[in-house]
Scaffold this active site. Structure first.
Site, PDB file in Angstrom:
ATOM      1  N   THR A   1      24.040  16.434  22.261  1.00  0.00           N
ATOM      2  CA  THR A   1      22.749  15.761  22.229  1.00  0.00           C
ATOM      3  C   THR A   1      21.892  16.241  21.069  1.00  0.00           C
ATOM      4  O   THR A   1      21.103  15.474  20.511  1.00  0.00           O
ATOM      5  CB  THR A   1      21.997  15.985  23.558  1.00  0.00           C
ATOM      6  OG1 THR A   1      22.759  15.419  24.620  1.00  0.00           O
ATOM      7  CG2 THR A   1      20.619  15.356  23.546  1.00  0.00           C
TER       8      THR A   1
ATOM      9  N   SER B   1      29.603  16.678  24.637  1.00  0.00           N
ATOM     10  CA  SER B   1      30.255  17.850  25.235  1.00  0.00           C
ATOM     11  C   SER B   1      30.851  17.592  26.606  1.00  0.00           C
ATOM     12  O   SER B   1      31.652  18.389  27.095  1.00  0.00           O
ATOM     13  CB  SER B   1      29.304  19.047  25.287  1.00  0.00           C
ATOM     14  OG  SER B   1      28.420  18.972  26.373  1.00  0.00           O
TER      15      SER B   1
ATOM     16  N   ASP C   1      26.187  19.734  28.429  1.00  0.00           N
ATOM     17  CA  ASP C   1      26.972  19.489  29.646  1.00  0.00           C
ATOM     18  C   ASP C   1      28.005  20.586  29.907  1.00  0.00           C
ATOM     19  O   ASP C   1      28.228  20.969  31.062  1.00  0.00           O
ATOM     20  CB  ASP C   1      27.671  18.132  29.569  1.00  0.00           C
ATOM     21  CG  ASP C   1      26.728  16.973  29.830  1.00  0.00           C
ATOM     22  OD1 ASP C   1      25.565  17.226  30.218  1.00  0.00           O
ATOM     23  OD2 ASP C   1      27.130  15.813  29.645  1.00  0.00           O
TER      24      ASP C   1
END
Length: 312
Positions: A16, A62, A96
């Site tokens: 992100t 991820s 994540d």
């Protein structure tokens, strides 16, 4: 004249922090891993005077982190750490699976120099993008006197690589230090204030991790819950699972329906480790359980590493 030990390497893996959305007000409908790590660094004026190298190793969301990327990342980090002029490494990563990558790298590398993972909960295009400050803070931690080991820096918090957990799905301060740990420190206006010792340990070595995905052992995580059925474990057993981590209820308990397939796996030589699915605490009163104090995801990595050591 520049000092020999001062170079900071920033390795990009996507996430992100490198994400982009069609609108500056869209914090969830973005696509991760769209911007290069070089562009992330270039967007932060305070980093322009720093002795930095930017390297793009991957461009992943991820959630899609995989074993070959882990192997390549561990080897590349070690190569940079072996350079005498490198002070430390920053890795930009998605949130994540940040805790999984941090755990793996600390166990495999246990570096004497700092390896700092950082991430973001908002894409780079957001009005309230948190990536630039997190990246700036990560560089500050690399520069701190005596820094070593794998840590994560997010929302001004410095977290131990073996302990951090993602505890919120949306907030900027989405990470915590685990049930029995605590923050390693905080970064305040570019200055590290440290509370605990840096991560230490014995390095297993990056060579332990195969770059061929087929050579990694198959280890799964299964949660015990109300109404649990034996079929999932039985199917995994038939398909050749090589290790299982049980995310148990409470203090390490499992549904009675799972008892027989668990025993069948153990009788066949397949290790089955127990941990708790609870957000806080550990399994108390079970010293034989190797994963008693670990999250299910950390336990899966630990069991994977143990199986890799057997075939290395």
């Amino acid at each position: 004249m520049q000092s020999r030990v001062e170079q900071i390497v920033i390795i990009g893996t996507g996430g992100t922090i490198a994400g982009a959305a069609g609108s500056a007000t869209d914090n969830v409908g973005y696509k991760a891993g769209q911007l290069s790590v070089a562009s992330l660094v270039a967007a932060i004026p305070a980093l322009q005077a720093e002795p930095l190298e930017a390297e793009q190793l991957a461009q992943l969301d991820s959630k899609d982190m995989d074993h070959p990327t882990w192997a390549r990342l561990a080897r590349r980090v070690q190569e940079h750490l072996d350079r005498p002029e490198v002070r430390g490494i920053v890795i930009t990563h998605g949130t994540d699976t940040l805790e999984e990558t941090a755990y793996l790298l600390q166990r495999v590398l246990a570096p004497r120099k700092p390896v700092v993972l950082t991430a973001a909960m908002r894409p780079a295009t957001a009005i309230q993008a948190d990536g630039p400050q997190n990246l700036l803070d990560a560089v500050a931690v690399v520069k701190a006197d005596g820094a070593q080991g794998v840590v994560a820096v997010v929302a001004g918090q410095v977290l131990h690589g073996l302990e951090l957990r993602k505890t919120h799905s949306y907030r900027l301060d989405a990470f915590d230090a685990g049930p029995d740990g605590g923050l390693l420190g905080v970064v305040e206006e570019g200055v590290l204030r440290r509370f605990r010792e840096w991560p230490r340990g014995e390095a297993l070595g990056a060579s332990l991790l195969p770059e061929d995905a087929a050579r990694w052992p198959w280890v799964e995580v299964l949660a015990s819950h109300a109404g649990a059925q034996a079929r999932a474990l039985q199917a995994w057993h038939t398909a050749g699972v090589q290790g299982v981590v049980l995310a148990c209820t409470g203090n390490g308990t499992v549904h009675e329906a799972l008892s027989a397939p668990i025993q069948a796996l153990r009788d066949a030589g397949v290790p089955v480790w127990r941990t708790t699915r609870c957000a806080q605490g550990r399994i108390v009163g079970a010293p034989e359980e190797k994963a008693a104090a670990l999250s299910p995801w950390a336990a899966r990595i630990e069991l994977t590493l143990e199986l890799l050591k057997r075939t290395h």
